[in-house]
Design a protein around this motif. Structure first.
Motif, PDB file in Angstrom:
ATOM      1  N   LEU A   1     -24.209 -16.054  12.545  1.00  0.00           N
ATOM      2  CA  LEU A   1     -25.234 -15.011  12.498  1.00  0.00           C
ATOM      3  C   LEU A   1     -24.772 -13.736  13.187  1.00  0.00           C
ATOM      4  CD1 LEU A   1     -28.393 -17.105  13.425  1.00  0.00           C
ATOM      5  CD2 LEU A   1     -27.427 -16.675  11.185  1.00  0.00           C
ATOM      6  N   GLY A   2     -23.549 -13.752  13.711  1.00  0.00           N
ATOM      7  CA  GLY A   2     -23.071 -12.594  14.457  1.00  0.00           C
ATOM      8  C   GLY A   2     -23.494 -12.704  15.899  1.00  0.00           C
ATOM      9  N   GLY A   3     -22.845 -11.958  16.773  1.00  0.00           N
ATOM     10  CA  GLY A   3     -23.129 -12.030  18.202  1.00  0.00           C
ATOM     11  C   GLY A   3     -24.558 -11.641  18.527  1.00  0.00           C
ATOM     12  N   LEU A   4     -25.115 -12.267  19.532  1.00  0.00           N
ATOM     13  CA  LEU A   4     -26.482 -11.982  19.969  1.00  0.00           C
ATOM     14  C   LEU A   4     -26.551 -10.632  20.666  1.00  0.00           C
ATOM     15  CD1 LEU A   4     -29.383 -13.158  20.405  1.00  0.00           C
ATOM     16  CD2 LEU A   4     -28.564 -13.931  22.634  1.00  0.00           C
ATOM     17  N   GLU A   5     -27.526  -9.803  20.303  1.00  0.00           N
ATOM     18  CA  GLU A   5     -27.684  -8.493  20.933  1.00  0.00           C
ATOM     19  C   GLU A   5     -28.940  -8.406  21.795  1.00  0.00           C
ATOM     20  OE1 GLU A   5     -27.481  -5.729  17.686  1.00  0.00           O
ATOM     21  OE2 GLU A   5     -25.332  -6.007  17.428  1.00  0.00           O
ATOM     22  N   GLU A   6     -30.017  -9.001  21.316  1.00  0.00           N
ATOM     23  CA  GLU A   6     -31.291  -8.792  22.003  1.00  0.00           C
ATOM     24  C   GLU A   6     -32.310  -9.868  21.660  1.00  0.00           C
ATOM     25  OE1 GLU A   6     -32.781  -4.479  22.278  1.00  0.00           O
ATOM     26  OE2 GLU A   6     -34.204  -5.558  21.014  1.00  0.00           O
ATOM     27  N   ILE A   7     -33.139 -10.206  22.630  1.00  0.00           N
ATOM     28  CA  ILE A   7     -34.295 -11.073  22.378  1.00  0.00           C
ATOM     29  C   ILE A   7     -35.527 -10.406  22.979  1.00  0.00           C
ATOM     30  CG2 ILE A   7     -35.349 -13.334  22.771  1.00  0.00           C
ATOM     31  CD1 ILE A   7     -32.735 -14.595  23.056  1.00  0.00           C
ATOM     32  N   SER A   8     -36.627 -10.413  22.246  1.00  0.00           N
ATOM     33  CA  SER A   8     -37.911  -9.995  22.808  1.00  0.00           C
ATOM     34  C   SER A   8     -38.828 -11.202  22.791  1.00  0.00           C
ATOM     35  CB  SER A   8     -38.575  -8.902  21.975  1.00  0.00           C
ATOM     36  OG  SER A   8     -37.653  -7.917  21.617  1.00  0.00           O
TER      37      SER A   8
ATOM     38  N   ARG B   1     -37.356  -1.364  23.995  1.00  0.00           N
ATOM     39  CA  ARG B   1     -36.056  -1.629  23.377  1.00  0.00           C
ATOM     40  C   ARG B   1     -35.265  -0.332  23.250  1.00  0.00           C
ATOM     41  NH1 ARG B   1     -37.142  -3.137  18.239  1.00  0.00           N
ATOM     42  NH2 ARG B   1     -34.953  -3.639  17.988  1.00  0.00           N
TER      43      ARG B   1
ATOM     44  N   SER C   1     -38.546 -12.201  19.051  1.00  0.00           N
ATOM     45  CA  SER C   1     -37.698 -11.478  18.103  1.00  0.00           C
ATOM     46  C   SER C   1     -36.263 -11.624  18.576  1.00  0.00           C
ATOM     47  CB  SER C   1     -38.021  -9.987  18.077  1.00  0.00           C
ATOM     48  OG  SER C   1     -39.396  -9.776  18.034  1.00  0.00           O
ATOM     49  N   VAL C   2     -35.355 -11.838  17.648  1.00  0.00           N
ATOM     50  CA  VAL C   2     -33.947 -11.995  17.989  1.00  0.00           C
ATOM     51  C   VAL C   2     -33.120 -11.028  17.145  1.00  0.00           C
ATOM     52  CG1 VAL C   2     -32.002 -13.613  18.083  1.00  0.00           C
ATOM     53  CG2 VAL C   2     -34.309 -14.441  18.515  1.00  0.00           C
ATOM     54  N   THR C   3     -32.251 -10.264  17.793  1.00  0.00           N
ATOM     55  CA  THR C   3     -31.360  -9.360  17.069  1.00  0.00           C
ATOM     56  C   THR C   3     -29.923  -9.819  17.272  1.00  0.00           C
ATOM     57  OG1 THR C   3     -32.869  -7.527  17.499  1.00  0.00           O
ATOM     58  CG2 THR C   3     -30.657  -6.951  16.767  1.00  0.00           C
ATOM     59  N   THR C   4     -29.219 -10.094  16.184  1.00  0.00           N
ATOM     60  CA  THR C   4     -27.790 -10.382  16.262  1.00  0.00           C
ATOM     61  C   THR C   4     -27.080  -9.268  15.485  1.00  0.00           C
ATOM     62  OG1 THR C   4     -27.512 -11.675  14.225  1.00  0.00           O
ATOM     63  CG2 THR C   4     -28.364 -12.841  16.138  1.00  0.00           C
ATOM     64  N   GLU C   5     -25.749  -9.304  15.476  1.00  0.00           N
ATOM     65  CA  GLU C   5     -25.000  -8.285  14.742  1.00  0.00           C
ATOM     66  C   GLU C   5     -25.340  -8.286  13.262  1.00  0.00           C
ATOM     67  OE1 GLU C   5     -21.107  -8.536  17.670  1.00  0.00           O
ATOM     68  OE2 GLU C   5     -21.080  -9.517  15.714  1.00  0.00           O
ATOM     69  N   ARG C   6     -25.697  -9.443  12.731  1.00  0.00           N
ATOM     70  CA  ARG C   6     -25.874  -9.556  11.284  1.00  0.00           C
ATOM     71  C   ARG C   6     -27.317  -9.684  10.795  1.00  0.00           C
ATOM     72  NH1 ARG C   6     -22.851 -14.087   8.906  1.00  0.00           N
ATOM     73  NH2 ARG C   6     -23.777 -13.198   7.043  1.00  0.00           N
ATOM     74  N   PHE C   7     -28.236 -10.092  11.660  1.00  0.00           N
ATOM     75  CA  PHE C   7     -29.610 -10.319  11.229  1.00  0.00           C
ATOM     76  C   PHE C   7     -30.605  -9.963  12.318  1.00  0.00           C
ATOM     77  CE2 PHE C   7     -27.546 -13.515   8.402  1.00  0.00           C
ATOM     78  CZ  PHE C   7     -28.040 -13.058   7.202  1.00  0.00           C
ATOM     79  N   ARG C   8     -31.868  -9.832  11.921  1.00  0.00           N
ATOM     80  CA  ARG C   8     -32.964  -9.796  12.867  1.00  0.00           C
ATOM     81  C   ARG C   8     -33.963 -10.856  12.454  1.00  0.00           C
ATOM     82  NH1 ARG C   8     -34.109  -3.454  14.170  1.00  0.00           N
ATOM     83  NH2 ARG C   8     -32.240  -3.292  15.418  1.00  0.00           N
ATOM     84  N   TYR C   9     -34.573 -11.481  13.413  1.00  0.00           N
ATOM     85  CA  TYR C   9     -35.559 -12.515  13.142  1.00  0.00           C
ATOM     86  C   TYR C   9     -36.812 -12.250  13.929  1.00  0.00           C
ATOM     87  CZ  TYR C   9     -31.517 -15.099  11.716  1.00  0.00           C
ATOM     88  OH  TYR C   9     -30.372 -15.470  11.112  1.00  0.00           O
TER      89      TYR C   9
ATOM     90  N   LEU D   1     -38.071  -3.998  13.222  1.00  0.00           N
ATOM     91  CA  LEU D   1     -38.680  -5.180  13.841  1.00  0.00           C
ATOM     92  C   LEU D   1     -40.175  -4.956  14.028  1.00  0.00           C
ATOM     93  CD1 LEU D   1     -36.512  -6.496  16.833  1.00  0.00           C
ATOM     94  CD2 LEU D   1     -37.195  -7.726  14.777  1.00  0.00           C
TER      95      LEU D   1
END
Lengths: 119, 119
Positions: A65-72, A105, B72-80, B101
Motif C-alpha cells: 500500500l506504500g509507506g504510511l504517512e498519516e493516521i487520524s 493535518r 483515516s489512514v494515508t499511505t503513499e499509494r492510497f487513503r482509507y 479525505l
C-alpha cells in the motif's frame, strides 16, 4: 525554529488544538506543548498510538500500500492526527471533538519539513 | 435504499473514490462496490484494517478516550476511511492519494444512518 516553536505554531493556528508532541516510535517524547485545559496523560496515549502506527505500517508493507504517512483517529472525546516524519519519529496532535481534522493535518504538514530538518 | 445504493452514493459523490464496503469486525464483507481501476484485494486489506480498528478501540477503552468513531489512514499509494457503524460493523472507503479525505468522511457520515438502519 526550535521544536517548541514549530509545535506552538500548530497549536496557535488550529482552533481546538489541545496538545502537540514530537515523539519517537519507541514512545519517547522529544518535545511537547499542551494547553492548560488538557489534562489527559498524552504521553501514555502516545505510547499506545505508537503501537497503532506500527500496526498500520505493517499493513502497508504486507499489501504493497506504500509507506504510511498519516493516521487520524476520531473518538467520542478526542481527535488525533499522527503524522509520520521518518521511520523513527512522528508528530502527535490532539484536538477537541469539534475541531477541524483537515486544518490540523494541513498545519502539521506545513511544519513537518522544518521539524524534519532539525531531527 | 439498499446497501449497494448507499455505497454507490458515496462513490459517486467523492472524486477519487475507488472502493467502498460495509464490513463486519470479523472481516466478512456485507456489501461492496469498486471502480474498474481498483485492482487491490481490498477484502484482504479489510481484514488487516479490522485488526487496526480493534487495536484502536482498545486504546480508547484503556485511556478513557471515548468510543472509537473513525480512523483515516494515508499511505503513499492510497487513503482509507474506516467509519464505525456499531460494535459489529464498519464502512471502509478507499480513495486515491489526491482525493479529499474530508469529503470522503462527510459522505460516509451522511450515509451512515441509512446503512445503520438496515443492519
Amino acid at each position: 525554529m526550535s521544536f517548541e516553536s514549530e509545535l506552538r505554531a500548530i497549536l496557535e493556528k488550529v482552533d481546538g488544538a489541545q496538545a502537540a508532541a514530537i515523539m519517537g516510535f519507541d514512545g519517547i517524547v522529544v518535545a511537547d506543548l499542551k494547553s492548560p485545559s488538557f489534562t489527559a496523560s498524552y504521553q501514555e496515549i502516545g505510547v499506545e498510538f505508537t503501537r497503532l502506527l506500527k500496526e498500520a505500517s505493517k499493513i502497508g508493507q504486507g499489501n504493497d500500500l506504500g509507506g504510511l504517512e498519516e493516521i487520524s483517529v476520531t473518538t467520542e472525546r478526542f481527535r488525533y492526527v499522527l503524522h509520520v516524519l521518518n521511520p523513527e519519529y512522528f508528530v502527535l496532535l490532539v484536538l477537541s471533538p469539534g475541531a477541524s481534522l483537515g486544518k490540523g493535518r494541513y498545519y502539521i504538514k506545513r511544519a513537518a519539513p522544518g521539524i524534519h530538518k532539525e531531527l
